[in-house]
Design a protein around this motif. Structure first.
Motif, PDB file in Angstrom:
ATOM      1  N   PRO A 194      -0.790   4.081  13.835  1.00  0.00           N
ATOM      2  CA  PRO A 194      -1.759   3.425  12.933  1.00  0.00           C
ATOM      3  C   PRO A 194      -1.497   3.702  11.459  1.00  0.00           C
ATOM      4  N   ILE A 195      -1.088   4.942  11.117  1.00  0.00           N
ATOM      5  CA  ILE A 195      -0.821   5.247   9.713  1.00  0.00           C
ATOM      6  C   ILE A 195       0.397   4.469   9.221  1.00  0.00           C
ATOM      7  N   ALA A 196       1.474   4.423  10.043  1.00  0.00           N
ATOM      8  CA  ALA A 196       2.683   3.698   9.647  1.00  0.00           C
ATOM      9  C   ALA A 196       2.390   2.208   9.477  1.00  0.00           C
ATOM     10  N   VAL A 201       1.712  -2.558   6.303  1.00  0.00           N
ATOM     11  CA  VAL A 201       0.958  -3.792   6.051  1.00  0.00           C
ATOM     12  C   VAL A 201       0.285  -3.748   4.697  1.00  0.00           C
ATOM     13  N   GLY A 202      -0.237  -2.572   4.317  1.00  0.00           N
ATOM     14  CA  GLY A 202      -0.943  -2.468   3.038  1.00  0.00           C
ATOM     15  C   GLY A 202      -0.044  -2.369   1.840  1.00  0.00           C
ATOM     16  N   GLY A 203       1.270  -2.338   2.058  1.00  0.00           N
ATOM     17  CA  GLY A 203       2.189  -2.267   0.928  1.00  0.00           C
ATOM     18  C   GLY A 203       2.072  -0.963   0.160  1.00  0.00           C
ATOM     19  N   PHE A 204       1.836   0.138   0.860  1.00  0.00           N
ATOM     20  CA  PHE A 204       1.711   1.460   0.246  1.00  0.00           C
ATOM     21  C   PHE A 204       0.652   1.462  -0.856  1.00  0.00           C
ATOM     22  N   ASN A 205      -0.477   0.892  -0.507  1.00  0.00           N
ATOM     23  CA  ASN A 205      -1.621   0.877  -1.409  1.00  0.00           C
ATOM     24  C   ASN A 205      -2.104   2.300  -1.644  1.00  0.00           C
ATOM     25  N   PRO A 206      -2.483   2.656  -2.882  1.00  0.00           N
ATOM     26  CA  PRO A 206      -2.953   4.029  -3.146  1.00  0.00           C
ATOM     27  C   PRO A 206      -4.136   4.439  -2.281  1.00  0.00           C
ATOM     28  N   TRP A 207      -5.024   3.489  -1.990  1.00  0.00           N
ATOM     29  CA  TRP A 207      -6.163   3.820  -1.138  1.00  0.00           C
ATOM     30  C   TRP A 207      -5.697   4.163   0.281  1.00  0.00           C
TER      31      TRP A 207
END
Length: 692
Positions: A194-196, A201-207
């Protein structure tokens, strides 16, 4: 009571009013009153014997006949009290042992003993200057251990002390500090995907990165809390496991109810030098789960804990009332073991000055050629399909509709000829890879399989990545099972499994030997357990017809339907399956049998999964006969032997009804013969077998 400075034997009052000694009645009156004579009146200055020892009445000072200084006595004093006064029995008075807390009040400075050190009398006693304790007599109110009887038998303590063979509990222990790493890593494995996916998917979003870091920190904090809050203590007769910070839990497991202690270690555990200890108790946790789990303790501590729990359980189970103590058996079951050595976790050989290696007998060690037998196991042959199903599930959860749309577009746009060829090639590759995957997965599960015997138990260890060690006490093993399938029978290979009382997950924990040559398995069985040395009795010919009807009948009906509707392919398929059913029915019939060799009872049945169960005669607790309408017409019956181990019962299918009754009566006549009815005289002839 005392007479001329000697201890007088006595007995306990039936209604709990204290000790009855010669010269006194249970109520404390003189002997003359007990025999019907008129009670004497109390002498001035002497306490009334009819009220002596009662609540609120101080004990009287009785002069010693031998000229010694007087001392306090009471009607509640007995031979096993070691000279205790009445104050030693009262929880609200100083001195002696408190019967509610079990503590020595005489050693507690808060009990007011300092106020009586000058006089040597107990609180509440009538003292005088002449009451000075003699050199051979303990001062009143002080705790004196009970003396042993004349025959050397330890005196029974009636004041609440435990008579356990392990008087001292072990100190409270914690998990290994390395558990702060093991726990978070084990939980992190479930969060890696799930983290990967979230990061990708989130594009390494800071959040997303912050949430992932917070999850990792929370896992590390949970590991610290687990290490600080989980503890365990091995007491004289029970194991106590405490856990929890906000919602605290305290689980107590009686040692004599322990049925198994397993030690497992994954690859991570072995790298960190720790292991998982699982404790199972009789009638314990619902759902077949373990009653206690310690993850993770040091590897050496895990082995010590397993030995201590099983040895203490054996000592508590082997109660010896004739000696007044509890004594377990040694590794050979020949004599009592040293309780101190058991409490310290010392093996039986070490307690006598021997070595652990001398007490361990290796019955089997896995040979490299045995790993190839994994290709004969039907379960392991399906490993490639299980891997494909797992892969598709991961893709579906991670990619979702995108993966489904991609596969659908590729199938619809690809040439049908190419698609057919690729599908056939994939199926062929899977078929060829089935034995390879079977051997590999079988090797992972049974890597380094060994069967050893030590301390009266059989220890089976196996596993490459997850190493598992299962200990089975031989006293709880009531028989064994030999299992095989058609592929294994082509190579005369079998598996060995134990029939054990009170064992959960027996399919995995009761395995004594993996798949191997029958001759080698039977040789190990002869050394480790008691084999079945008799022959099996075949079942009647009517049982063969029933096997054929079940195996061939449905396909004959299906072929008839195909003829009616003129479906040639259905007729061909049904006919082929009917021929296979003929061979299967014959094999199932040949597998039927039951026998008894005077010690062991054996029952065999099955074809795709043939099982021969062998149990001790002493394990049989009942018999059950079951008959259907068709079985009654054929004179057959299903005979189930009921045992207090394993699955609880093993059935001889389609046995002769009359012969099965005679068979059961020959094995356990004390159970069956009271229910037999003999035929009328001259009805069936002298050789007729009684009907049940």
């Amino acid at each position: 009571m005392y007479d001329d400075g000697a201890r007088t034997p006595g007995r306990r009052d039936q209604d709990g009013g204290g000790w009855v000694v010669p010269g006194r009645t249970p109520s404390g009156d003189a002997r003359g009153e007990a025999t019907g004579a008129a009670p004497r009146e109390p002498v001035p200055g002497e306490a009334d014997p009819r009220t002596e020892g009662r609540a609120g009445t101080a004990p009287a000072s009785v002069p010693d006949r031998g000229g010694d200084p007087p001392r306090e006595t009471s009607s509640g004093e007995g031979p096993d009290q070691g000279g205790r006064s009445a104050q030693a029995r009262a929880p609200d008075q100083g001195g002696g042992r408190d019967q509610w807390t079990g503590r020595d009040q005489g050693t507690d400075p808060d009990q007011g003993m300092a106020a009586h050190q000058g006089t040597g009398s107990a609180p509440g006693a009538v003292s005088s200057p002449a009451q000075a304790p003699s050199a051979d007599r303990a001062p009143a109110g002080a705790h004196t251990p009970p003396d042993d009887a004349a025959d050397g038998t330890p005196a029974r303590d009636w004041w609440g002390e435990s008579d356990s063979a392990f008087p001292v509990a072990e100190p409270v222990r914690r998990l290994s500090p390395r558990s702060m790493v093991v726990g978070p890593i084990n939980q992190l494995r479930n969060l890696v995907v799930p983290i990967a996916v979230g990061l990708f998917v989130g594009g390494f979003n800071p959040w997303v990165i912050g949430a992932s870091a917070a999850a990792v920190v929370a896992l590390l904090a949970g590991g610290l809390v687990t290490w600080r809050t989980v503890s365990y203590e091995v007491g004289p007769e029970r194991l106590e496991i405490r856990s929890g910070l906000v919602r605290r839990s305290r689980r107590t497991i009686p040692l004599e109810r322990v049925r198994g202690v397993d030690v497992t270690s994954t690859l991570l555990h072995r790298l960190l030098g720790v292991a998982v200890v699982r404790i199972e108790a009789a009638a314990g946790a619902p759902g077949g789960s373990e009653d206690g789990k310690l993850d993770a303790v040091d590897a050496a501590e895990a082995e010590r804990l397993r030995r201590v729990l099983l040895d203490r359980r054996a000592v508590l189970a082997d109660d010896a009332p004739e000696s007044g103590t509890r004594g377990g058996r040694d590794a050979e079951g020949k004599g009592p073991r040293d309780a101190a050595a058991v409490a310290a976790g010392t093996p039986a050989g070490n307690a006598a000055g021997g070595s652990t290696a001398d007490d361990t007998v290796t019955h089997f060690s896995m040979r490299p050629s045995w790993y190839l037998y994994g290709a004969l196991s039907l379960a392991y042959l399906l490993t490639p399909f299980a891997l494909l199903a797992t892969l598709f599930g991961v893709i579906q959860q991670s990619a979702g509709d995108r993966a489904a749309d991609f596969v659908l577009d590729w199938v619809t746009t690809t040439d049908r000829g190419l698609l057919t060829a690729l599908s056939a090639m994939a199926v062929g590759v899977l078929v060829l890879l089935m034995p390879v995957f079977a051997v590999v997965s079988y090797s992972f599960t049974h890597w380094g399989f060994s069967l050893r015997e030590r301390d009266g138990s059989l220890v089976a260890e196996r596993g490459l990545f997850t190493r598992r060690s299962v200990t089975l006490e031989k006293r709880r093993i009531r028989g064994h099972e030999l299992l095989d399938n058609p592929l294994e029978r082509t190579r005369r290979a079998v598996r060995l499994r134990a029939i054990v009382t009170g064992l959960g997950d027996a399919a995995n924990r009761a395995v004594l030997l993996p798949i191997g040559p029958r001759a080698a398995v039977e040789a190990v069985l002869t050394r480790a357990l008691t084999p079945f040395r008799g022959s099996l009795t075949p079942h009647p010919r009517a049982a063969l017809y029933r096997r054929w009807i079940r195996a061939v009948g449905p396909f004959v009906v299906l072929a008839g339907v195909g003829l009616v509707v003129e479906w040639t392919w259905l007729v061909v398929v049904a006919s082929v399956l009917a021929l296979v059913g003929v061979a299967l029915g014959l094999d199932r019939y040949r597998s039927l049998g039951h026998g008894y060799d005077g010690t062991m009872l054996s029952v065999r049945s099955g074809s795709l999964r043939r099982r021969q169960a062998t149990v001790e005669r002493s394990a049989v607790i009942g018999w059950t006969w079951t008959q259907t309408l068709l079985q009654r017409r054929a004179g057959l019956a299903d005979l189930q032997v009921t045992v207090g181990a394993g699955e609880g019962g093993y059935t001889a299918i389609d046995a002769s009804q009359r012969r099965s009754v005679a068979f059961a009566a020959g094995v356990t006549p004390e159970i069956v013969r009271p229910f037999l009815v003999r035929p009328p005289t001259g009805g069936e002839g002298p050789g007729h077998t009684p009907k049940g």
